[in-house]
Design an enzyme around this catalytic site. Structure first.
Site, short mmCIF file in Angstrom:
data_model
loop_
_atom_site.label_atom_id
_atom_site.label_comp_id
_atom_site.label_asym_id
_atom_site.label_seq_id
_atom_site.Cartn_x
_atom_site.Cartn_y
_atom_site.Cartn_z
N HIS A 215 0.82 -1.10 -0.03
CA HIS A 215 0.35 0.06 0.00
C HIS A 215 0.69 1.17 -0.11
O HIS A 215 1.91 1.13 0.58
CB HIS A 215 -0.61 -0.17 1.40
N SER B 289 -10.60 6.80 -3.92
CA SER B 289 -11.04 8.33 -3.87
C SER B 289 -12.67 7.50 -4.78
O SER B 289 -13.56 7.87 -5.65
CB SER B 289 -11.16 9.49 -4.03
N GLY C 124 -7.42 9.03 -0.63
CA GLY C 124 -8.27 9.74 -0.19
C GLY C 124 -7.87 11.28 0.42
O GLY C 124 -7.97 12.04 0.90
N GLU D 12 -3.99 1.89 -7.93
CA GLU D 12 -3.75 3.51 -6.51
C GLU D 12 -3.15 3.80 -6.95
O GLU D 12 -2.33 4.46 -6.44
CB GLU D 12 -3.81 2.74 -5.00
N GLY E 254 -11.36 2.81 0.47
CA GLY E 254 -10.12 3.74 2.05
C GLY E 254 -12.29 4.25 2.18
O GLY E 254 -12.73 3.11 3.42
N GLY E 255 -11.86 5.65 2.54
CA GLY E 255 -12.85 6.51 3.10
C GLY E 255 -14.37 5.67 3.25
O GLY E 255 -14.93 5.71 4.23
P1 PGA Z 1 -9.70 5.92 -0.05
O1 PGA Z 1 -8.15 4.78 0.31
O2 PGA Z 1 -10.35 5.32 -0.84
O3 PGA Z 1 -10.63 6.49 1.48
O4 PGA Z 1 -8.80 7.26 -1.15
C1 PGA Z 1 -7.64 3.65 -0.96
C2 PGA Z 1 -6.44 3.41 0.01
O5 PGA Z 1 -6.47 3.55 1.59
O6 PGA Z 1 -6.72 1.98 -0.27
#
Ligand code: PGA
Length: 241
Positions: free
Chosen positions: A85, A203, A163, A157, A224-225
């Site tokens: 990650h 995101s 995020g 990613e 994530g969020g």
């Molecule tokens: P996010 O995080 O969806 O909040 O952008 C993705 C991740 O941390 O893998």
């Protein structure tokens, strides 16, 4: 690093209830380590629900205070582990050598691996994002034993999207995922490239999920969020059906 035990219990239970009717979608939840076993129990009865760890040690066992081994994760009832990650790479300076060792530990302990990669904003802006991704994939996956390929899932990613609320457009995601299949064909084979799952993360939310996941080379999402709200997470799951 979100939620205390009680909040995590409530979220995991709500996700379970709200997603019971969503069929044909493989769901994996990656909680913080102290909650692994609790989630394995909550999702025990659900055949399409898996639990994974967000990290594992590169070492097998022994005096590595504060570390958690792949064997411990497996014996807590988990089937998956995230490796690479961007936050691990950036904040904990994880190197490719460490990622290779973590993958080896995971394989030895029969864990499936979700291998994360993606370019940083400077690489995207200077148009070297394809080269950056190729390098990240080749430097680690060249060491991945082909006979264990069924234990590997990929997650693209773009770091600038994690995020930040800024998402790759469906065109950007599709273009990179198609490119990743070409790289995987070079490392392993055409057959493996065709069948391997490539998730998109960064995101993802209830508004953009359907469009992103309808891209032909986007096979799933790493959320994530938005996974911190049961309702949103389940709406995202539903965008596959
Ligand atoms: P996010 O995080 O969806 O909040 O952008 C993705 C991740 O941390 O893998």
């Amino acid at each position: 690093m979100n939620l205390n035990w009680e909040e995590a219990f409530d979220l995991a239970s709500a996700i379970r209830e709200k997603s019971l009717h969503i069929k044909g979608v493989q769901k994996i939840v990656f909680p913080p380590l102290p909650y692994l076993q609790m989630l394995s129990v909550i999702y025990k009865e659900n055949t399409d629900f898996y639990v994974g760890a967000q990290n594992c040690s590169e070492h097998e066992k022994g005096a590595f205070t504060g570390e958690v081994s792949a064997a411990m994760i497996r014996s807590s009832g988990s089937n998956f582990v995230l490796v690479g990650h961007s936050e691990r790479r950036a904040y904990f300076s994880e190197t490719n050598e460490q990622l290779i060792s973590k993958i080896n530990q995971a394989l030895k302990n029969e864990l499936n691996i979700v291998f994360c990669f993606g370019e940083v904003v400077a690489e995207r802006k200077s148009h070297v994002h394809f080269e950056a991704v190729k390098k990240q994939l080749e430097e680690v996956l060249d060491h991945f034993p082909k006979e264990n390929i069924s234990q590997l899932v990929l997650a693209y990613e773009p770091v600038w999207a994690i995020g930040t609320g800024e998402t790759a457009s469906p065109e950007q995601a599709q273009e990179m995922h198609a490119f990743v299949r070409i790289i995987i064909a070079g490392i392993f084979s055409e057959e493996i490239a065709k069948n391997i799952s490539i998730l998109y993360g960064g995101s993802c939310n209830t508004h953009n999920a359907k469009e992103l996941f309808s891209c032909p080379d986007v096979d799933g999402g790493l959320i994530g969020g938005a996974s911190l709200k049961a309702e949103d997470f389940c709406t995202i799951m539903q965008s596959f059906s």
